[in-house]
Every structure is written in structure tokens, then in C-alpha cells.
Motif scaffolding. Structure first.
Motif, mmCIF file in Angstrom:
data_model
loop_
_atom_site.group_PDB
_atom_site.id
_atom_site.type_symbol
_atom_site.label_atom_id
_atom_site.label_comp_id
_atom_site.label_asym_id
_atom_site.label_seq_id
_atom_site.Cartn_x
_atom_site.Cartn_y
_atom_site.Cartn_z
ATOM 1 N N HIS A 60 79.917 74.918 38.923
ATOM 2 C CA HIS A 60 79.224 74.443 40.136
ATOM 3 C C HIS A 60 79.609 72.990 40.423
ATOM 4 C CE1 HIS A 60 76.196 73.935 43.180
ATOM 5 N NE2 HIS A 60 75.703 72.906 42.523
ATOM 6 N N TYR A 61 79.648 72.155 39.393
ATOM 7 C CA TYR A 61 80.035 70.755 39.594
ATOM 8 C C TYR A 61 81.463 70.653 40.104
ATOM 9 C CZ TYR A 61 75.750 69.372 37.142
ATOM 10 O OH TYR A 61 74.444 69.183 36.757
ATOM 11 N N ASP A 62 82.322 71.568 39.693
ATOM 12 C CA ASP A 62 83.681 71.633 40.231
ATOM 13 C C ASP A 62 83.632 72.025 41.710
ATOM 14 O OD1 ASP A 62 86.416 71.983 40.736
ATOM 15 O OD2 ASP A 62 86.587 73.786 39.503
ATOM 16 N N GLU A 63 82.865 73.062 42.018
ATOM 17 C CA GLU A 63 82.790 73.557 43.404
ATOM 18 C C GLU A 63 82.255 72.507 44.371
ATOM 19 O OE1 GLU A 63 80.390 77.049 42.967
ATOM 20 O OE2 GLU A 63 81.954 78.092 41.831
ATOM 21 N N VAL A 64 81.300 71.673 43.924
ATOM 22 C CA VAL A 64 80.727 70.657 44.813
ATOM 23 C C VAL A 64 81.476 69.332 44.734
ATOM 24 C CG1 VAL A 64 78.440 71.732 44.802
ATOM 25 C CG2 VAL A 64 78.938 69.894 43.172
ATOM 26 N N GLY A 65 82.527 69.283 43.913
ATOM 27 C CA GLY A 65 83.397 68.112 43.884
ATOM 28 C C GLY A 65 82.948 66.973 42.989
ATOM 29 N N LEU A 66 82.014 67.220 42.074
ATOM 30 C CA LEU A 66 81.588 66.147 41.169
ATOM 31 C C LEU A 66 82.576 65.946 40.025
ATOM 32 C CD1 LEU A 66 77.726 66.662 40.857
ATOM 33 C CD2 LEU A 66 78.942 64.876 42.092
ATOM 34 N N VAL A 67 83.062 67.033 39.464
ATOM 35 C CA VAL A 67 84.029 66.968 38.367
ATOM 36 C C VAL A 67 85.064 68.052 38.600
ATOM 37 C CG1 VAL A 67 84.395 67.168 35.888
ATOM 38 C CG2 VAL A 67 82.289 66.160 36.746
ATOM 39 N N THR A 68 86.273 67.625 38.866
ATOM 40 C CA THR A 68 87.375 68.561 39.072
ATOM 41 C C THR A 68 88.202 68.609 37.803
ATOM 42 O OG1 THR A 68 87.431 67.961 41.406
ATOM 43 C CG2 THR A 68 89.371 69.064 40.532
ATOM 44 N N PRO A 69 88.496 69.797 37.304
ATOM 45 C CA PRO A 69 89.319 69.866 36.094
ATOM 46 C C PRO A 69 90.662 69.175 36.320
ATOM 47 C CG PRO A 69 88.816 72.080 36.939
ATOM 48 C CD PRO A 69 88.192 71.097 37.862
ATOM 49 N N SER A 70 91.131 68.501 35.305
ATOM 50 C CA SER A 70 92.395 67.761 35.421
ATOM 51 C C SER A 70 93.598 68.669 35.542
ATOM 52 C CB SER A 70 92.575 66.837 34.218
ATOM 53 O OG SER A 70 91.622 65.803 34.283
ATOM 54 N N ALA A 71 93.463 69.907 35.072
ATOM 55 C CA ALA A 71 94.590 70.842 35.114
ATOM 56 C C ALA A 71 94.044 72.260 35.080
ATOM 57 C CB ALA A 71 95.533 70.596 33.934
ATOM 58 N N ARG A 72 94.953 73.191 35.297
ATOM 59 C CA ARG A 72 94.658 74.617 35.151
ATOM 60 C C ARG A 72 95.832 75.255 34.431
ATOM 61 N NH1 ARG A 72 90.432 77.093 38.058
ATOM 62 N NH2 ARG A 72 89.469 75.717 39.555
ATOM 63 N N THR A 73 95.519 76.311 33.701
ATOM 64 C CA THR A 73 96.599 77.062 33.075
ATOM 65 C C THR A 73 97.322 77.845 34.159
ATOM 66 O OG1 THR A 73 95.297 79.059 32.689
ATOM 67 C CG2 THR A 73 95.233 77.354 30.959
ATOM 68 N N ARG A 74 98.472 78.395 33.812
ATOM 69 C CA ARG A 74 99.177 79.250 34.777
ATOM 70 C C ARG A 74 98.303 80.422 35.180
ATOM 71 N NH1 ARG A 74 104.809 78.600 31.842
ATOM 72 N NH2 ARG A 74 103.458 79.074 30.102
ATOM 73 N N GLY A 75 97.406 80.846 34.291
ATOM 74 C CA GLY A 75 96.489 81.940 34.583
ATOM 75 C C GLY A 75 95.280 81.525 35.408
ATOM 76 N N GLY A 76 95.159 80.243 35.711
ATOM 77 C CA GLY A 76 94.074 79.769 36.564
ATOM 78 C C GLY A 76 92.844 79.258 35.837
ATOM 79 N N PHE A 77 92.891 79.169 34.508
ATOM 80 C CA PHE A 77 91.737 78.682 33.765
ATOM 81 C C PHE A 77 91.654 77.158 33.849
ATOM 82 C CE2 PHE A 77 92.556 82.755 31.597
ATOM 83 C CZ PHE A 77 91.300 83.334 31.742
ATOM 84 N N ARG A 78 90.437 76.666 33.979
ATOM 85 C CA ARG A 78 90.200 75.228 34.069
ATOM 86 C C ARG A 78 90.496 74.546 32.734
ATOM 87 N NH1 ARG A 78 86.373 77.987 36.976
ATOM 88 N NH2 ARG A 78 85.737 77.127 38.973
ATOM 89 N N LEU A 79 91.123 73.364 32.818
ATOM 90 C CA LEU A 79 91.389 72.535 31.647
ATOM 91 C C LEU A 79 90.841 71.138 31.914
ATOM 92 C CD1 LEU A 79 95.091 73.564 30.872
ATOM 93 C CD2 LEU A 79 93.019 74.301 29.658
ATOM 94 N N TYR A 80 90.174 70.586 30.924
ATOM 95 C CA TYR A 80 89.504 69.299 31.067
ATOM 96 C C TYR A 80 90.013 68.295 30.046
ATOM 97 C CZ TYR A 80 86.205 71.888 33.936
ATOM 98 O OH TYR A 80 85.641 72.665 34.925
ATOM 99 N N THR A 81 89.962 67.012 30.424
ATOM 100 C CA THR A 81 90.341 65.915 29.535
ATOM 101 C C THR A 81 89.081 65.210 29.038
ATOM 102 O OG1 THR A 81 90.413 64.321 31.345
ATOM 103 C CG2 THR A 81 92.483 65.501 30.836
ATOM 104 N N ALA A 82 89.274 64.252 28.144
ATOM 105 C CA ALA A 82 88.152 63.449 27.642
ATOM 106 C C ALA A 82 87.466 62.709 28.795
ATOM 107 C CB ALA A 82 88.634 62.470 26.579
ATOM 108 N N ASP A 83 88.233 62.238 29.768
ATOM 109 C CA ASP A 83 87.629 61.557 30.920
ATOM 110 C C ASP A 83 86.766 62.520 31.738
ATOM 111 O OD1 ASP A 83 88.766 59.120 30.270
ATOM 112 O OD2 ASP A 83 90.447 59.337 31.669
ATOM 113 N N ASP A 84 87.224 63.754 31.897
ATOM 114 C CA ASP A 84 86.427 64.768 32.616
ATOM 115 C C ASP A 84 85.115 65.025 31.881
ATOM 116 O OD1 ASP A 84 88.600 65.101 34.399
ATOM 117 O OD2 ASP A 84 89.423 66.743 33.193
ATOM 118 N N ILE A 85 85.194 65.099 30.561
ATOM 119 C CA ILE A 85 84.002 65.357 29.751
ATOM 120 C C ILE A 85 83.042 64.178 29.848
ATOM 121 C CG2 ILE A 85 83.160 65.719 27.385
ATOM 122 C CD1 ILE A 85 85.820 67.309 26.929
#
Length: 166
Positions: A53-78
Motif C-alpha cells: 500500500h505504501y508503494d501504491e500511494v508513493g510513500l516508499v517505492t522499491p529501489s528495484a524489481r526482479t525480472r519476475g516483477g518482485f519488489r526489492l528494497y535497500t537499507a534506505d527503503d527500510i
């Protein structure tokens, strides 16, 4: 932890963002400082649904995604998610969270070519100071509520202790 369905049946899979300004595409496994959403949920004690939900509303966007579309987060995102998690019990709205995050993002750009000028820096510091004041006030209100709740629980406990008859 394996990606997949959470208790509500939602999956983390989403179409990879292929825009140049969007998150980077990554291999199917997390690496290079990236973790999957399940690990983020465990570290932050937030649900998968909340993080999405926080991704959808633009509060925290994952820094990357896998080729399969899974969200990936960094220490800064956390760290950003942890800030949001700390604001929530104080009653801050998503819009207020967004405002504070925008201010801190700009302040963090201090050593970049896009650094705020002196006037903007002062304005941003005032925004953060206003949030600090509000947070301290809300903490005091919560402490007062907790004290009243404790008094109530003690009163109930006293009623449950038998008193010798008369």
C-alpha cells in the motif's frame, strides 16, 4: 523467505517497471544490498499488504524489481518504512507522512548538485521542526491516555480482589 502470497491471497508479483525513471530491473534473486518484501516485512514488523500500500500511494517505492516483477528494497527503503511505522501510532496521515518524507528527502540532497539553497533549507528545517513539535505533543497525549488506562485497569483489579466481610 519465499515470495508469494500473503494471508490475504495477494501476490507480490507486478509488471516490471520499464520506464527509465522507474525502479531498476534486477535478476530473479535479491542481491547487491537488496532484499525481498518478505524480509522487509520481518524487519519492519509491517504486513506485506501495508508495504505494498505504501508503494501504491508513493510513500516508499522499491529501489528495484526482479525480472519476475518482485519488489526489492535497500537499507534506505527500510529506513523510510521504519520512519513511517513510527509516525503511524502518533496519528499522522499519509499526506503528512508524504510531506515529512519530501522535506527529509530534500534535506538529504544537501551534498548533491540539486541541493536546497539557504532559504529552502531554512523552510525545510522549519517543516521538520513543526513535525518534531507535533510528535512530542502527541507522545505526551499518548502518555496521559496510557496513565488513565492504567488507572482503569488497576480499578478493575481492585474490584476483583476479595474483601473480607465485615
Amino acid at each position: 523467505m519465499r515470495e508469494g502470497r500473503d494471508v490475504a491471497g495477494d501476490t507480490d508479483r507486478a509488471a516490471p517497471d520499464t520506464t527509465e525513471t522507474g525502479p531498476q530491473s534486477a535478476p530473479d534473486r535479491a542481491g547487491a544490498g537488496h532484499v525481498h518484501i518478505g524480509e522487509v516485512a520481518a524487519r519492519t514488523e509491517l504486513s506485506l499488504r501495508t508495504i505494498r500500500h505504501y508503494d501504491e500511494v508513493g510513500l516508499v517505492t522499491p529501489s528495484a524489481r526482479t525480472r519476475g516483477g518482485f519488489r526489492l528494497y535497500t537499507a534506505d527503503d527500510i529506513a523510510r518504512l521504519m520512519l513511517i511505522r513510527r509516525m503511524k501510532p502518533l496519528g499522522f496521515t499519509l499526506e503528512q507522512m508524504r510531506d515529512l518524507l519530501a522535506a527529509t528527502d530534500r534535506l538529504d540532497a544537501i551534498d548533491t548538485p540539486d541541493a536546497p539553497d539557504r532559504d529552502e533549507h531554512a523552510r525545510l528545517m522549519a517543516v521538520v521542526a513543526d513535525f518534531e513539535t507535533a510528535a512530542l505533543r502527541r507522545c505526551e497525549e499518548l502518555r496521559a491516555m496510557a496513565a488513565r488506562a492504567g488507572e482503569f485497569a488497576a480499578e478493575l483489579g481492585a474490584r476483583l480482589r476479595p474483601t473480607p466481610p465485615g
